[in-house]
Design a protein around this motif. Structure first.
Motif: not given
Lengths: 166, 239
Positions: B80-87
């Motif tokens: 499982n991967v959670c990615a948060i970018s600028e939006q």
């Protein structure tokens, strides 16, 4: 009828979106002007990994162009056998959890695949021109571990060891 | 679409993603992101920054800079991967895929943690499923996959490198389906590997209502579109 072509032997015949688009855009004035039609970046782990392995495969193939003495000393150029075996190892690494950092010619004659892990941990797999293979685990503050292995039979065990270490 | 099983036991999914695009008040995202990744650190211990490089070329030379624009957090076990970018806030499930319920509940749980650290407004809901399909070498592609380039009769027919990207309007609820197909490196003798990537995106407007209901609708459509894209014979291999 569109017959599906037989699989190609090397891994680099297949491009992934971002690379294809950037190369096309860079070579064509028309596409430079219409660059906004291309996907900008991939948020997918799958596509990112495909792109990474495509680049590594390209690097492996390019290792053939090095000439003897490429390091300024007397290093042999990678031969066909070491390049082919590196491509085979990369395809196995692709199915593991490992993410190689780079592929470079080895000063011992052959090709090396390097890995970077947490806390300055590093690993290298070397596939040499004489058919031997070895691995090394090292890093600042970590003991060095290295050994030769048989790339035909021992690779799953070695990759598992790298996964544990990194 | 002759038949539509509820769950494929051996689904060819290599990555399943749920994503929200969002906006926050200017200057708040960094703190929200830091608080969030600290909160999930035990379950998602491998945390790396997402960096964006910008290079400008001009006749006088080139300049470049690298900015940290997000974080990628990988779970113990790496699936499982959670990615948060600028939006964008994304949860990915890598192979082996389990089911929608587990992905959706994990996404909802993490999103609620993320949104608890600030006022976050959702602007887009997206569901993306990437499948790896193995087809026997020499077989007729249209017997298995129904969206694929048709090559004019007067051209040679043997393709060896394929990349297709289509953007298709979804009428109800209004959205976009991005279909990406590409031939992948060979991995099994006598077979050709093809990626079939369906990315469904729905803008959130004032009329949208409940975003979780929209997400469920996205799920229904992604199933419908996948089942419509492959033959019954191919689907039987995944049951």
């Amino acid at each position: 009828m569109i017959p599906i072509a037989p699989p190609v032997l090397n891994l680099v015949q297949n491009d992934i979106p971002a690379i294809v688009c950037r190369m096309d855009a860079a070579q064509s004035g028309f596409w430079m002007q219409h660059a906004d039609v291309f996907p900008k970046e991939s948020t997918s782990i799958f596509w990112t990994r495909e792109a990474q392995f495509r680049q590594l495969t390209e690097s492996t193939r390019k290792a053939k162009v090095f000439e003897k003495g490429w390091d300024g000393y007397d290093a042999s150029a990678p031969n066909d056998e070491s390049v082919t075996r590196t491509l085979e190892v990369l395809s196995r690494v692709r199915d593991s959890k490992l993410s190689p950092y780079s592929v470079l010619p080895s000063a011992d004659g052959g090709v090396g695949i390097s890995f970077r892990g947490n806390a300055n941990k590093r690993a290298v797999l070397e596939l040499l021109n004489d058919g031997t293979a070895s691995y090394m685990l090292f890093g600042k503050g970590h003991p060095i571990e290295s050994s030769e292995f048989n790339s035909n039979t021992d690779l799953p065990r070695i990759l598992q060891r790298l996964e544990e270490y990194l | 679409m002759a038949y539509e099983p509820q769950h494929l036991k051996n689904a060819p999914i290599v990555e399943a993603m749920i994503a929200f695009d969002f906006v926050v008040a200017e200057g708040e995202l960094g703190q929200i992101r830091r608080s969030f990744i600290e909160q999930i650190q035990v379950e998602y211990p491998v945390q790396t920054p997402i960096q964006k490089a910008e290079v400008t070329f001009n006749p006088e030379g080139s300049t470049g800079k690298t900015n940290e624009v997000g974080s990628r957090c990988v779970s113990t076990g790496g699936k499982n991967v959670c990615a948060i970018s600028e939006q964008t806030f994304i949860c990915s499930r890598l192979h082996p895929y389990e089911n929608w319920e587990s992905l959706q509940s994990e996404f909802q749980r993490l999103w609620q943690v993320f949104a608890s650290f600030g006022k976050v407004q959702v602007t887009k809901v997206a569901v993306r499923y990437i499948n790896k399909i193995l087809l026997r070498e020499g077989s007729e592609i249209f017997d298995s996959v129904f969206t694929y380039p048709k090559i004019a009769d007067g051209l040679p027919q043997n393709t060896f490198n394929v990349f297709v990207r289509l953007q298709i309007a979804i009428p109800e609820p209004q959205g976009t389906l991005i279909v990406t197909e590409a031939q992948l490196p060979p991995e099994k003798p006598q077979f050709v590997a093809i990626a079939l990537d369906h990315d469904l995106q729905f803008p959130v407007t004032e009329e949208t209502g409940d975003i979780w209901a929209l997400l469920e609708k996205a799920r229904e459509l992604k199933n419908q579109y996948f089942f419509a894209s492959i033959s019954d014979e191919l689907m039987k291999e995944y049951l």
